[in-house]
Design a protein around this motif. Structure first.
Motif, PDB file in Angstrom:
ATOM      1  N   UNK A 164       0.829  -1.204   0.000  1.00 56.32           N
ATOM      2  CA  UNK A 164       0.000   0.000   0.000  1.00 56.32           C
ATOM      3  C   UNK A 164       0.867   1.259   0.000  1.00 56.32           C
ATOM      4  N   UNK A 165       0.299   2.347  -0.497  1.00 54.87           N
ATOM      5  CA  UNK A 165       1.024   3.623  -0.536  1.00 54.87           C
ATOM      6  C   UNK A 165       1.115   4.271   0.847  1.00 54.87           C
ATOM      7  N   UNK A 166       0.066   4.092   1.646  1.00 58.30           N
ATOM      8  CA  UNK A 166       0.020   4.684   2.990  1.00 58.30           C
ATOM      9  C   UNK A 166      -0.421   3.602   3.969  1.00 58.30           C
ATOM     10  N   UNK A 167       0.282   3.483   5.082  1.00 56.77           N
ATOM     11  CA  UNK A 167      -0.098   2.521   6.112  1.00 56.77           C
ATOM     12  C   UNK A 167      -0.080   3.213   7.477  1.00 56.77           C
ATOM     13  N   UNK A 168      -1.076   2.913   8.286  1.00 60.42           N
ATOM     14  CA  UNK A 168      -1.158   3.452   9.643  1.00 60.42           C
ATOM     15  C   UNK A 168      -0.659   2.380  10.607  1.00 60.42           C
ATOM     16  N   UNK A 169       0.298   2.719  11.452  1.00 61.60           N
ATOM     17  CA  UNK A 169       0.859   1.742  12.381  1.00 61.60           C
ATOM     18  C   UNK A 169       0.725   2.254  13.813  1.00 61.60           C
ATOM     19  N   UNK A 170       0.447   1.312  14.705  1.00 64.40           N
ATOM     20  CA  UNK A 170       0.285   1.670  16.114  1.00 64.40           C
ATOM     21  C   UNK A 170       0.373   0.392  16.932  1.00 64.40           C
ATOM     22  N   UNK A 171       0.383   0.523  18.248  1.00 61.49           N
ATOM     23  CA  UNK A 171       0.459  -0.639  19.123  1.00 61.49           C
ATOM     24  C   UNK A 171      -0.223  -0.298  20.454  1.00 61.49           C
ATOM     25  N   UNK A 172      -0.683  -1.331  21.128  1.00 63.64           N
ATOM     26  CA  UNK A 172      -1.310  -1.142  22.430  1.00 63.64           C
ATOM     27  C   UNK A 172      -1.024  -2.348  23.298  1.00 63.64           C
TER      28      UNK A 172
ATOM     29  N   UNK B 211       7.432  -4.296  22.380  1.00 65.31           N
ATOM     30  CA  UNK B 211       6.729  -3.175  21.764  1.00 65.31           C
ATOM     31  C   UNK B 211       7.485  -2.573  20.577  1.00 65.31           C
ATOM     32  N   UNK B 212       8.808  -2.575  20.631  1.00 65.43           N
ATOM     33  CA  UNK B 212       9.589  -1.759  19.707  1.00 65.43           C
ATOM     34  C   UNK B 212      10.157  -2.454  18.491  1.00 65.43           C
ATOM     35  N   UNK B 213      11.415  -2.130  18.200  1.00 61.67           N
ATOM     36  CA  UNK B 213      12.078  -2.485  16.948  1.00 61.67           C
ATOM     37  C   UNK B 213      12.107  -3.995  16.717  1.00 61.67           C
ATOM     38  N   UNK B 214      12.395  -4.763  17.770  1.00 59.66           N
ATOM     39  CA  UNK B 214      12.470  -6.221  17.621  1.00 59.66           C
ATOM     40  C   UNK B 214      11.129  -6.803  17.194  1.00 59.66           C
TER      41      UNK B 214
ATOM     42  N   UNK C  68       6.686   7.359  17.829  1.00 64.45           N
ATOM     43  CA  UNK C  68       7.392   6.331  18.589  1.00 64.45           C
ATOM     44  C   UNK C  68       8.707   6.070  17.877  1.00 64.45           C
ATOM     45  N   UNK C  69       9.826   6.156  18.602  1.00 66.54           N
ATOM     46  CA  UNK C  69      11.154   6.167  17.988  1.00 66.54           C
ATOM     47  C   UNK C  69      11.444   4.931  17.142  1.00 66.54           C
TER      48      UNK C  69
END
Length: 468
Positions: free
Chosen positions: A221-229, A257-260, A280-281
């Motif tokens: 996709x051209x645009x993707x929304x990413x998040x986490x909870x 939660x992060x890079x891994x 989020x870094x």
């Protein structure tokens, strides 16, 4: 905690140490006051964390309409309309006498007054018996007819009841025990929790290929929304990650939660479009275009304006909202803003940053002892630096109309995770969380395609899932 005598002794022997101690206490008090002053209207805290206090509401981007709530004048409204053909008709006869004494029984009916009642038929489990013929040829060979595809056991549940089970447990978040009770009360049928789990896993297994298809669609996709909870898995903290588009939703559960976690999930490492997120870094480490959520920025700016009384933050709120309104207006007739208008907005943006730094000058370090490590920055300076260093990402929605103003799509897609946790509680194990994520990815995606959820689940149990 230090006693009064200890403080007096410190004051007599080392006044500088007392000063450092007092400064540390004042900084701690300031941090606690900041924490208490934050709620859902000026930070990323959810409304549920506001408790019983009355939270200030974030101003609507559309502004006040000056209209009363409810249906507006001229609105047609909606009501239950009669159907041309009913499923059954009940005739209510006249068997009494007229006031004149003449009996009405023998008079032919000239017309009917109609009233229709919409209701459900009695809900029950319907049992269909399949009989395969067995024939013995004259030569002695025995032949048996084939059963329909999927009918492979002496007794089994069909795709409709299985779809209802998944609909109740995954879409409506009803726990195992209550699902058993509901089926018993509504369908007058007893089913075990073990059977529910088997249906759950069968649904998960049937979506193995579909899960890969959804993931591939998100990556391309051209645009993707990413998040986490956060969520709870067997009393341990885990994270539900989402990667969402307007057409597809992909969920994954991970202990990190992060890079891994993002690497293990495998979407962002392969993604080359624009990722919308909340700064989020870990997201910023990926080699793709980035767009930052301005709904978060509006709340952050509100906090600076209210707690620090700095007018530049309110000016930036006005600018961002003004740009959004302008973009929304231009979208109806144009593909982009004019260069002149973009330059005008950029100039105002830089002027606001300049005024912000003027009221937040760097500290005078000539009379202070040099300290190790990163220099401490105030909350206003942190936000100013972000707006300075990430102007293109913050204003991405202005430069490209395909990029949204905020990350609300991902936040909406994650909202049901909190709802599931409130209703059903924690996941029993990581596999249970993975099953939920895969099935919910399918349900969310079919809803975004305006496909009926129940029909899509029936197709799945018939071996023909959507997006296969």
């Amino acid at each position: 905690m230090m006693t009064r005598d200890e403080i007096k002794s410190m004051l007599e022997h080392d006044p500088d140490l007392v000063c450092d101690f007092i400064i540390a206490l004042m900084e701690r008090i300031e941090q606690l006051e900041k924490r208490l002053s934050q709620d859902s209207h000026n930070s990323s805290k959810p409304p549920s964390s506001d408790g019983l206090k009355r939270s200030k509401k974030t101003s609507s981007l559309k502004g006040k309409s000056n209209k009363k709530s409810g249906g507006q004048k001229g609105h047609n409204g909606s009501h239950l309309n009669m159907v041309a053909t009913s499923d059954q008709t009940i005739i209510h006869k006249l068997d009494n006498n007229c006031g004149c004494g003449h009996p009405l029984t023998d008079i032919v009916c000239s017309d009917y007054k109609k009233r229709q009642v919409f209701d459900l038929p009695p809900l029950t489990i319907e049992v269909t018996e399949h009989r395969a013929e067995v024939k013995k040829c004259l030569c002695g060979k025995i032949h048996v007819a084939d059963f329909p595809a999927g009918v492979n056991r002496p007794t089994q549940y069909g795709p409709r009841i299985k779809s209802h089970i998944i609909y109740l447990m995954v879409y409506q978040h009803i726990p195992y025990e209550r699902t058993v009770e509901l089926i018993s009360d509504v369908f007058k049928h007893t089913i075990s929790q073990g059977t529910l789990y088997n249906v759950y896993q069968a649904c998960y297994d049937g979506l193995e290929h579909t899960d890969s298809v959804i993931k591939e669609q998100v990556i391309n996709s051209d645009v993707v929304h990413v998040d986490e909870t956060g969520t709870s898995v067997n009393k341990s903290n885990h994270w539900i990650h989402t990667a969402s588009t307007t057409d597809f939703t992909y969920y994954a559960c991970h202990e990190k939660r992060g890079f891994r976690a993002m690497n293990d999930i495998g979407i962002l490492p392969a993604y080359k479009g624009t990722a919308i997120h909340d700064f989020w870094s870990s997201y910023l480490k990926y080699d793709c275009q980035h767009g930052l959520c301005n709904a978060h920025h509006l709340r952050n700016l509100t906090y600076i304006a209210e707690q620090y009384q700095q007018s530049w933050a309110q000016d930036m709120i006005i600018l961002l909202v003004n740009i959004k309104k302008t973009v929304d207006t231009y979208k109806t007739t144009h593909h982009c803003l004019s260069k002149h208008l973009i330059q005008e907005f950029e100039t105002i943006y830089q002027q606001i940053l300049t005024s912000g730094y003027e009221v937040n000058p760097p500290p005078d370090e000539t009379s202070q002892k040099p300290k190790r490590g990163r220099k401490k920055r105030s909350e206003p300076v942190k936000l100013l630096d972000r707006f300075k260093d990430y102007q293109n990402e913050i204003l991405a929605f202005m430069y490209n109309f395909d990029i949204p103003f905020d990350n609300n799509l991902a936040e909406r897609d994650l909202r049901m995770i909190k709802l599931h946790q409130k209703i059903s509680g924690q996941f029993r194990n990581p596999f249970a969380a993975s099953m939920f994520c895969r099935i919910r990815s399918y349900i969310s995606s079919v809803k975004k395609h305006n496909i009926n959820v129940m029909d899509s689940l029936i197709d799945l149990f018939n071996g023909k899932p959507v997006f296969s």
